[in-house]
Design an enzyme around this catalytic site. Sequence first.
Site, PDB file in Angstrom:
ATOM      1  N   LYS A   1     -29.395  -9.085  16.558  1.00 40.42           N
ATOM      2  CA  LYS A   1     -28.980  -7.860  17.245  1.00 40.42           C
ATOM      3  C   LYS A   1     -30.083  -6.808  17.124  1.00 40.42           C
ATOM      4  O   LYS A   1     -30.667  -6.633  16.043  1.00 40.42           O
ATOM      5  CB  LYS A   1     -27.671  -7.344  16.632  1.00 40.42           C
ATOM      6  CG  LYS A   1     -27.081  -6.155  17.353  1.00 40.42           C
ATOM      7  CD  LYS A   1     -25.733  -5.752  16.746  1.00 40.42           C
ATOM      8  CE  LYS A   1     -25.115  -4.562  17.432  1.00 40.42           C
ATOM      9  NZ  LYS A   1     -23.776  -4.214  16.893  1.00 40.42           N
TER      10      LYS A   1
ATOM     11  N   SER B   1     -19.926  -3.649  19.938  1.00 40.91           N
ATOM     12  CA  SER B   1     -21.255  -3.422  20.434  1.00 40.91           C
ATOM     13  C   SER B   1     -22.173  -4.647  20.357  1.00 40.91           C
ATOM     14  O   SER B   1     -23.227  -4.658  20.984  1.00 40.91           O
ATOM     15  CB  SER B   1     -21.903  -2.282  19.641  1.00 40.91           C
ATOM     16  OG  SER B   1     -21.993  -2.602  18.276  1.00 40.91           O
TER      17      SER B   1
ATOM     18  N   SER C   1     -17.307  -4.464  15.894  1.00 41.23           N
ATOM     19  CA  SER C   1     -18.384  -4.877  16.800  1.00 41.23           C
ATOM     20  C   SER C   1     -18.873  -6.307  16.654  1.00 41.23           C
ATOM     21  O   SER C   1     -19.647  -6.768  17.490  1.00 41.23           O
ATOM     22  CB  SER C   1     -19.582  -3.940  16.660  1.00 41.23           C
ATOM     23  OG  SER C   1     -19.345  -2.766  17.393  1.00 41.23           O
TER      24      SER C   1
HETATM   25  N1  GLN Z   1     -16.250  -0.002  19.085  1.00 41.48           N
HETATM   26  C1  GLN Z   1     -16.340   0.718  17.848  1.00 41.48           C
HETATM   27  C2  GLN Z   1     -17.128   1.976  18.058  1.00 41.48           C
HETATM   28  O1  GLN Z   1     -17.553   2.213  19.151  1.00 41.48           O
HETATM   29  C3  GLN Z   1     -16.951  -0.131  16.810  1.00 41.48           C
HETATM   30  C4  GLN Z   1     -18.417  -0.162  16.910  1.00 41.48           C
HETATM   31  C5  GLN Z   1     -19.023  -1.016  15.882  1.00 41.48           C
HETATM   32  O2  GLN Z   1     -18.338  -1.733  15.169  1.00 41.48           O
HETATM   33  N2  GLN Z   1     -20.307  -0.891  15.760  1.00 41.48           N
HETATM   34  O3  GLN Z   1     -17.320   2.728  17.132  1.00 41.48           O
END
Ligand code: GLN
Length: 486
Positions: free
Chosen positions: A78, A153, A177
Amino acid sequence: MELYSLTIHEAQAKLRQGEISSVELTESVLARIGAIEDKVRAYISLQPDLALQMARSADERRANGEDKPLLGIPIGIKDAIITQGVTTTAGSKMLENFVPPFDATAVTKLRQAGAVFIGKTNTDEFTMGSSTEHSAFHPTSNPWDLRCVPGGSSGGSAAAVAADEALATLGTDTGGSIRQPASFCGVVGLKPTYGRVSRYGLIAHGSSLDQIGPLTKDVEDAAILLGQLAGQDPRDATTLPAPVPNYVAEMKEGTDLKGVKVGVPQEYFIEGLDANVEKAIRAAINQLADLGAEIVEISLPHTRYGIPVYYLVATAEVSANLSRYDGVRYGLRADGGDMWNTFRQSREAGLGAEVKRRIMLGTYALSAGYYDAYYLKAQQVRALLRQDFEQAFEQVQVIVCPTTPTVAFEMGSKMNDPLKMYLEDIFTVTLNLAGVCGLSLPCGLVNGMPVGLQIVGPALGESAILQVAYQYEQSTAWHAQKPPHP
Ligand code: GLN
């Protein structure tokens, strides 16, 4: 069977027997990328020359008698995890040209284990989002249906694995995410216990929530990767001193789930949960019962506070963590004449709308006069959420529930409604707030799109969730379902 569709453990067996070389395996993955990446767009950047060089060196190491768990295995990383000498953007214009001078600890560990690095996978900007549409560069498509999002994400990481554009990938999980995109793309995603894997070199989102973890084609691969990533790191004071077990061996202990108590929290079967997703989850729970597990109704009474608490704690940490991107210390610089204008214009040019929204929200929650009402209150409720899990794990070894309320949604459908996007994380954020571990694995299809079952364990309970996931996977065929060719 094409080499690119192998799992890590399958590929490793062939490499050991000398049936294939890492160069052949890597070339196969690169050819797969060449054939479909323009449709999926899982990667922000690709390093094919570097990958082949690492593959050649892996083959040499093997010829010299080395046998590491990931020797010669092509892996995607990532783009929120830094890689020495390879541009790392966190999905942001702010870091578009950032070439890190050192590796994240997770990356160092993969290098030592012999992995081959294919490229950097797409992410929502600074890992803020649930669809990967907030990437400053381009969205990623879900390989099961190119019109749909892959989740986020770590959407690039999940799509790459689902589309066989890497044997496995690393993702990061602050509020879901890893698990949510794994669920949307029909792959396995594991968020380790807070402190199990070093965050050194992970571009910070919410430092009390972030964890790096694997996205893989099956549960065994998740156990293999976790075994390489886990462990205390002198460079991250929040890593736990606990020894790293042999996850693969522990996962394979036993042949059924007799004696295992599995909790089903009533608060996770609520309005908003798609009826067909619920059906798939209930069927999976029945399958666990057929394997001998004892199913126990439990309660996690503070669950409904998960989203509001998360979006206060995470954004507060965002406002602190992102203050360094001011055009002076790191990243993009827009010269505004004086200092304040340089700060302002650098941020204006470098940061996207979602990131700005969160910096403002977090700054507000931490400001004098509001700190007690918002941030402090959120911390107090966070303690209650943690207690919920502690009490539940006195009764059961693992908890199962849906990973997400729906299957993957269409691109564009939630971009103008941040609240709707935030509700994507309703079943995942509580784990990060409590610091416990969780895994999502495929357990069905709804309208041709994958459904994920979330298996939750207590702090350092990774072996328990891997064991349950492995037994489930061995007795079903969902993980073997592949997306129709993108
Ligand atoms: N979707 C969640 C957010 O936008 C989690 C993001 C993540 O786990 N990095 O904060």
